[in-house]
Design an enzyme around this catalytic site. Structure first.
Site, short mmCIF file in Angstrom:
data_model
loop_
_atom_site.label_atom_id
_atom_site.label_comp_id
_atom_site.label_asym_id
_atom_site.label_seq_id
_atom_site.Cartn_x
_atom_site.Cartn_y
_atom_site.Cartn_z
N ASN A 37 0.82 -1.22 0.00
CA ASN A 37 0.00 0.00 0.00
C ASN A 37 0.85 1.27 0.00
OD1 ASN A 37 -2.51 1.31 0.01
ND2 ASN A 37 -2.43 1.56 2.24
N ASP A 61 6.73 -10.08 3.43
CA ASP A 61 5.34 -10.14 3.87
C ASP A 61 5.29 -10.91 5.19
OD1 ASP A 61 2.62 -10.53 4.18
OD2 ASP A 61 2.30 -10.78 2.01
N SER A 127 -6.28 1.22 17.61
CA SER A 127 -7.05 2.36 17.12
C SER A 127 -8.20 2.69 18.06
CB SER A 127 -7.61 1.98 15.75
OG SER A 127 -8.60 2.88 15.35
N TYR A 152 -12.26 -4.47 9.59
CA TYR A 152 -11.01 -3.75 9.93
C TYR A 152 -10.97 -3.47 11.43
CZ TYR A 152 -8.14 0.28 10.98
OH TYR A 152 -7.26 1.14 11.59
N LYS A 156 -8.50 -4.96 14.70
CA LYS A 156 -7.78 -4.19 15.73
C LYS A 156 -8.09 -4.78 17.11
CE LYS A 156 -5.50 -1.13 13.35
NZ LYS A 156 -4.05 -1.32 13.20
N TYR A 180 -4.58 4.81 18.68
CA TYR A 180 -4.47 6.11 18.02
C TYR A 180 -5.85 6.69 17.79
CZ TYR A 180 -0.27 3.69 16.29
OH TYR A 180 0.86 2.94 16.17
N LEU A 203 -10.36 12.38 6.09
CA LEU A 203 -10.69 13.79 5.89
C LEU A 203 -9.51 14.64 5.39
CD1 LEU A 203 -12.73 16.09 6.19
CD2 LEU A 203 -12.12 16.22 8.62
#
Ligand code: WQD
Length: 341
Positions: A37, A61, A127, A152, A156, A180, A203
């Site tokens: 990515n 990987d 997160s 996703y 986490k 975070y 954003l």
């Protein structure tokens, strides 16, 4: 002897900023990334910022257990910071197995090899998404985790649990999860920053791409939320501040200062900012006008979330310091840098 930190996913947005801060704090760093990515832009930027041409880079990987094992066999690693993982919320809903396989397998391989090689210090990049729509604000580390709304987010939570359970079961392993809030901005050098592929979901990249003319108009997703100005509120944390938190956390592990074998810290500013406030701040910081419109709410968005960062302030000795306008100026400088301006 210098301590060596492995940064998995170290060529990405947050990983590259953490690599810079670790090197500047005197650690050796090995960067490993499968480049799924990102390209080499940020890694090259890290070398320029730090003046270090010799940073070991391994293209690999972590889903490959043999490659992971080889990495630990060929390097003396004292601590691991695990960033490698997919992170697009929408894609994870469309392709859950891709997310579960990648994000869980890679982390399990890292823990297994770390354990086998006596490298017991593992830091996981978690997160604030684990808190879902919080009942009480700000959220502390004790606030309940809510059922994840995307695969996703679920990875986490699951990775936090994998780390917690591994720490409990295997002696010699300890772990820190950093939760975070919303990382934004870029290094003040404008040599590293966020490089989203395709249309940005987040954003700030959407704002900077609109400002530079890559996107025609920013959509503000909803202005009818029960918040002071009707737009969602977030805890936007400067990526350099965020990166510094990792240095404090790594030091805490390596210097044997942890109070528990598994610890969790919120990494945020503690100050909510609304989407409109952020847009206004961007315009002010960079003396420009942004083309935006009010659009319907985006499904899955929480109304408001911000951190209580007291634990990180007191225990890690870390505090968010950068001013939001400096952060937004850095994000803009980075966008201009990649546009070649
Ligand atoms: C922030 C606010 C949007 C884009 C997500 C993940 C989280 C973490 C960080 C990372 C929201 C609004 C956004 C736009 C808008 N993951 N917005 N127009 O959703 O808080 O968190 O990114 O890997 O897990 O869920 O961040 O930047 O997408 O949105 O109005 O074009 O900005 O509605 O209120 P979010 P975000």
């Amino acid at each position: 002897m210098k301590k060596c930190v492995l940064v998995s996913g170290g060529a990405g947005f947050i990983g590259s900023h953490v690599t810079v801060e670790l090197l500047e704090a005197g650690y050796d760093v090995i960067v490993a990334d499968n480049m799924s990515n990102c390209d080499m832009t940020c890694f090259e930027g890290v070398k320029k910022i730090t003046g270090r041409e010799d940073i070991p880079f391994v293209k690999m990987d972590f889903c490959d257990p043999v490659a992971t094992e080889l990495l630990f066999t060929t390097h003396e690693i004292d601590a691991v910071i695990h960033f490698a993982g997919f992170k697009a919320v929408g894609e994870s809903v469309a392709e859950p197995l891709k997310y579960y396989r990648n994000n869980l397998e890679s982390f399990i391989n890292v823990i297994e090899s770390a354990k086998a090689h006596g490298c017991g210090n593992i830091l996981f990049s978690s997160s604030a998404t684990v808190y879902g729509e919080p009942e009480k604000l700000p959220v502390t580390e004790e606030s309940p985790r809510q059922p994840a709304t995307s695969p996703y987010g679920n990875t986490k939570q699951m990775c936090e649990d994998i780390l917690r359970d591994s720490v409990k079961a295997y002696s010699g392993i300890r772990g820190i999860a950093l939760r975070y809030f919303n990382p934004i901005g870029a290094h003040p050098s404008a040599l590293i920053g966020e490089l989203p592929r395709g249309v940005p979901n987040n954003l700030v990249p959407f704002i900077t791409q609109t400002a530079i003319g890559k996107r025609e108009c920013l959509s503000v997703f909803g202005n009818d939320y029960p918040t002071p100005d009707g737009t969602c509120q977030r805890d936007f944390i400067d990526v350099v501040d965020l990166a510094k938190a990792h240095v404090f956390a790594v030091r805490r592990m390596l210097e044997d200062k942890m109070k528990n074998e598994y610890e969790i810290f919120n990494i945020g500013t503690g100050k909510p900012l609304s989407v409109m406030e952020l847009i206004n701040g961007f315009e002010k910081a960079n003396s420009l006008k942004l083309n935006y419109k009010i659009a319907p709410r985006r499904p899955g968005d929480v109304t408001a979330i911000w951190a209580d960062p007291t634990l990180a302030n007191e225990e890690l000795g870390w505090k968010a310091e950068r001013d939001i306008e400096d952060t937004l100026a850095a994000a803009w400088a980075w966008e201009k840098h990649i546009a070649g301006e």
